[in-house]
Write an enzyme that holds these catalytic residues in place. Structure first.
Site, PDB file in Angstrom:
ATOM      1  N   CYS A  64       8.214 -13.652  14.448  1.00  0.00           N
ATOM      2  CA  CYS A  64       9.250 -12.802  13.843  1.00  0.00           C
ATOM      3  C   CYS A  64      10.228 -12.308  14.897  1.00  0.00           C
ATOM      4  CB  CYS A  64       8.606 -11.641  13.105  1.00  0.00           C
ATOM      5  SG  CYS A  64       7.412 -10.733  14.110  1.00  0.00           S
TER       6      CYS A  64
ATOM      7  N   ASP B 143       2.702 -12.686  16.389  1.00  0.00           N
ATOM      8  CA  ASP B 143       3.534 -11.480  16.443  1.00  0.00           C
ATOM      9  C   ASP B 143       3.013 -10.643  17.613  1.00  0.00           C
ATOM     10  OD1 ASP B 143       5.158  -9.306  15.845  1.00  0.00           O
ATOM     11  OD2 ASP B 143       4.030  -8.677  14.070  1.00  0.00           O
TER      12      ASP B 143
ATOM     13  N   HIS C 298       6.559  -6.260   5.800  1.00  0.00           N
ATOM     14  CA  HIS C 298       7.885  -6.661   6.283  1.00  0.00           C
ATOM     15  C   HIS C 298       8.406  -7.762   5.339  1.00  0.00           C
ATOM     16  CE1 HIS C 298      11.221  -6.992   8.834  1.00  0.00           C
ATOM     17  NE2 HIS C 298      10.681  -7.462   9.938  1.00  0.00           N
TER      18      HIS C 298
ATOM     19  N   ARG D  87      13.953   1.104   7.295  1.00  0.00           N
ATOM     20  CA  ARG D  87      12.875   0.706   8.216  1.00  0.00           C
ATOM     21  C   ARG D  87      12.214   1.964   8.737  1.00  0.00           C
ATOM     22  NH1 ARG D  87      12.857  -3.404  13.305  1.00  0.00           N
ATOM     23  NH2 ARG D  87      12.790  -4.809  11.530  1.00  0.00           N
TER      24      ARG D  87
ATOM     25  N   ARG E  97      17.034 -14.888   8.832  1.00  0.00           N
ATOM     26  CA  ARG E  97      16.949 -13.512   8.337  1.00  0.00           C
ATOM     27  C   ARG E  97      18.226 -13.152   7.584  1.00  0.00           C
ATOM     28  NH1 ARG E  97      13.895  -9.770  10.663  1.00  0.00           N
ATOM     29  NH2 ARG E  97      14.223  -8.768   8.643  1.00  0.00           N
TER      30      ARG E  97
ATOM     31  N   GLN F 153      11.366 -10.190   6.136  1.00  0.00           N
ATOM     32  CA  GLN F 153      10.948 -11.165   7.151  1.00  0.00           C
ATOM     33  C   GLN F 153      10.253 -12.358   6.488  1.00  0.00           C
ATOM     34  OE1 GLN F 153      11.076 -10.885  10.826  1.00  0.00           O
ATOM     35  NE2 GLN F 153      10.585 -13.035  10.550  1.00  0.00           N
TER      36      GLN F 153
HETATM   37  N1  NVA Z   1       4.637  -6.160  13.868  1.00  0.00           N
HETATM   38  C1  NVA Z   1       5.912  -5.938  14.496  1.00  0.00           C
HETATM   39  C2  NVA Z   1       6.989  -6.728  13.818  1.00  0.00           C
HETATM   40  C3  NVA Z   1       8.344  -6.595  14.445  1.00  0.00           C
HETATM   41  C4  NVA Z   1       9.402  -7.338  13.703  1.00  0.00           C
HETATM   42  C5  NVA Z   1       6.247  -4.466  14.487  1.00  0.00           C
HETATM   43  O1  NVA Z   1       5.987  -3.792  13.485  1.00  0.00           O
HETATM   44  O2  NVA Z   1       6.757  -3.993  15.486  1.00  0.00           O
HETATM   45  N1   CP Z   2      11.869  -9.542  13.214  1.00  0.00           N
HETATM   46  C1   CP Z   2      12.486  -8.342  13.183  1.00  0.00           C
HETATM   47  O1   CP Z   2      12.346  -7.558  12.241  1.00  0.00           O
HETATM   48  O2   CP Z   2      13.278  -8.120  14.240  1.00  0.00           O
HETATM   49  P1   CP Z   2      14.030  -6.747  14.560  1.00  0.00           P
HETATM   50  O3   CP Z   2      12.956  -5.750  14.904  1.00  0.00           O
HETATM   51  O4   CP Z   2      14.921  -7.073  15.707  1.00  0.00           O
HETATM   52  O5   CP Z   2      14.785  -6.331  13.331  1.00  0.00           O
END
Ligand code: NVA
Ligand code: CP
Length: 347
Positions: free
Chosen positions: A281, A240, A137, A110, A333, A140
């Protein structure tokens, strides 16, 4: 139909075929059934395998899902947090990738740049799973469509509305998923963002690849800047956060101005099908019970009524309603990530 995906990486879902994507979703359902029945303890197909999960941004769901999925499958799992390695700082992505590839059978990553995932794929020699970048993502996405399938049935021809930051990573992965599963997705947000989705330098190729898939698989992507119009006949409404991980806190005010009109509220839910589901998400800003949302309420609540309660992209009323399936979605997930690990590391 079983498929051999051994050795493959999930950098972007677009690197897979429609049949392969459907197979991963089917495998997720099978693994979920097996876990629900307690049968997973009879079968640890990845005993002796080791995976590493590396996060440059924080996580709850993705981290926990990889750790539990690995444990269920019999593999070991090493966690490296945002401050726990020299990746990209004292050591190049290329060098880190080569080293991790010597030690591990698979790498979750990530981070910020999609090109870092591509570099990990290129230099590690083992399957790499994208646990979120600024662009996509993909793990997800599998959980999102599994949840939709569970609650609204066969995905083909279903209507999904994503409201808010329509150019972000989650919206993009949802559009890609819609193109594989034949879903009609409506991206509901500012017109300027839709122009980016269609023509932006980092977006255009993805939009065009999706159009080709829509032609093959059915479904469509459309735009709306009117949330009540967009919600008509929707089977699912998704949103989101307005400011994503890694983006600066100073962006909150301009995003409130830009995206406030797309907050998911009960009016939007009521404009949709009676049994519409709400997806997110997570994490979500639906009240003032987080450090950030309390600060937003304090700083901007009086100026912008849309955030007066601390809720941003979704109201607390929607979040606490029977329509909200985001908690089950978060549970999915784990099952979908398990399927991705198992399919790509092989039985
Ligand atoms: N768009 C958000 C998704 C988090 C799961 C981010 O990138 O923080
Ligand atoms: N939805 C998601 O990716 O959650 P986290 O940031 O907690 O992993």
């Amino acid at each position: 139909m079983p498929m051999n995906l051994k050795g493959r990486s999930l950098d972007s879902a677009l690197n897979f075929t429609t049949d392969e994507i459907n197979y991963i979703l089917e495998l997720s359902q099978e693994l979920k059934r097996s876990k629900m029945q307690g049968l997973h303890t009879n079968n640890r197909p990845l005993v002796g395998k080791n995976i590493v999960i590396m996060f440059q941004k924080d996580s709850t769901r993705t981290r926990c899902s990889f750790e539990v999925a690995a444990a269920d499958l019999g593999a070991s799992c090493t966690y490296i947090g945002p401050t726990g390695s020299n990746f990209g700082k004292k050591e190049s992505v290329e060098d880190t990738a080569m080293v991790l590839g010597q030690i591990y059978d698979g790498i979750e990553f990530r981070g910020f740049k999609q090109s870092d995932v591509d570099a990990l794929v290129k230099y590690s020699g083992v399957p790499v799973w994208n646990g979120l970048t600024d662009a996509e993502h993909p793990t997800q996405m599998f959980a999102d469509y599994l949840t939709m399938k569970e609650f609204v049935g066969d995905l083909k021809g279903k209507k999904l509305v994503f409201a808010g930051d329509i150019k972000n990573n989650v919206a993009r992965s949802l559009m890609i998923g819609a193109a594989f599963f034949g879903v009609n997705i409506v991206l509901c947000g500012p017109k300027a963002q839709w122009d980016i989705v269609k023509n932006g330098p980092d977006h255009k190729a993805v939009y065009e690849a999706c159009q080709k898939l829509f032609e093959r698989n059915g479904g469509s992507v459309e735009f709306s800047d009117n949330k009540l119009e967009a919600a008509k006949n929707a089977d699912a409404i998704y949103t989101d956060v307005w400011v994503s991980l890694g983006e600066d806190f100073s962006l909150f005010e301009p995003r409130i101005q830009e995206l406030g009109a797309f907050q998911v509220d009960m009016a939007m839910i009521k404009a949709a099908k009676e049994d519409v589901i709400f997806l997110h998400c997570l994490p979500a800003f639906h009240d003032d019970q987080t450090l950030f949302s309390a600060e937003i309420k304090e700083k901007f609540g009086a100026k912008y009524p849309v955030v007066a309660t601390g809720a941003m992209e979704v109201t607390d009323e929607v979040f606490k309603s029977k329509h909200n399936k985001s908690i089950q979605q978060a549970g999915n997930r784990m099952h979908t990530i398990k399927a991705v690990i198992l399919a790509t590391l092989g039985y």
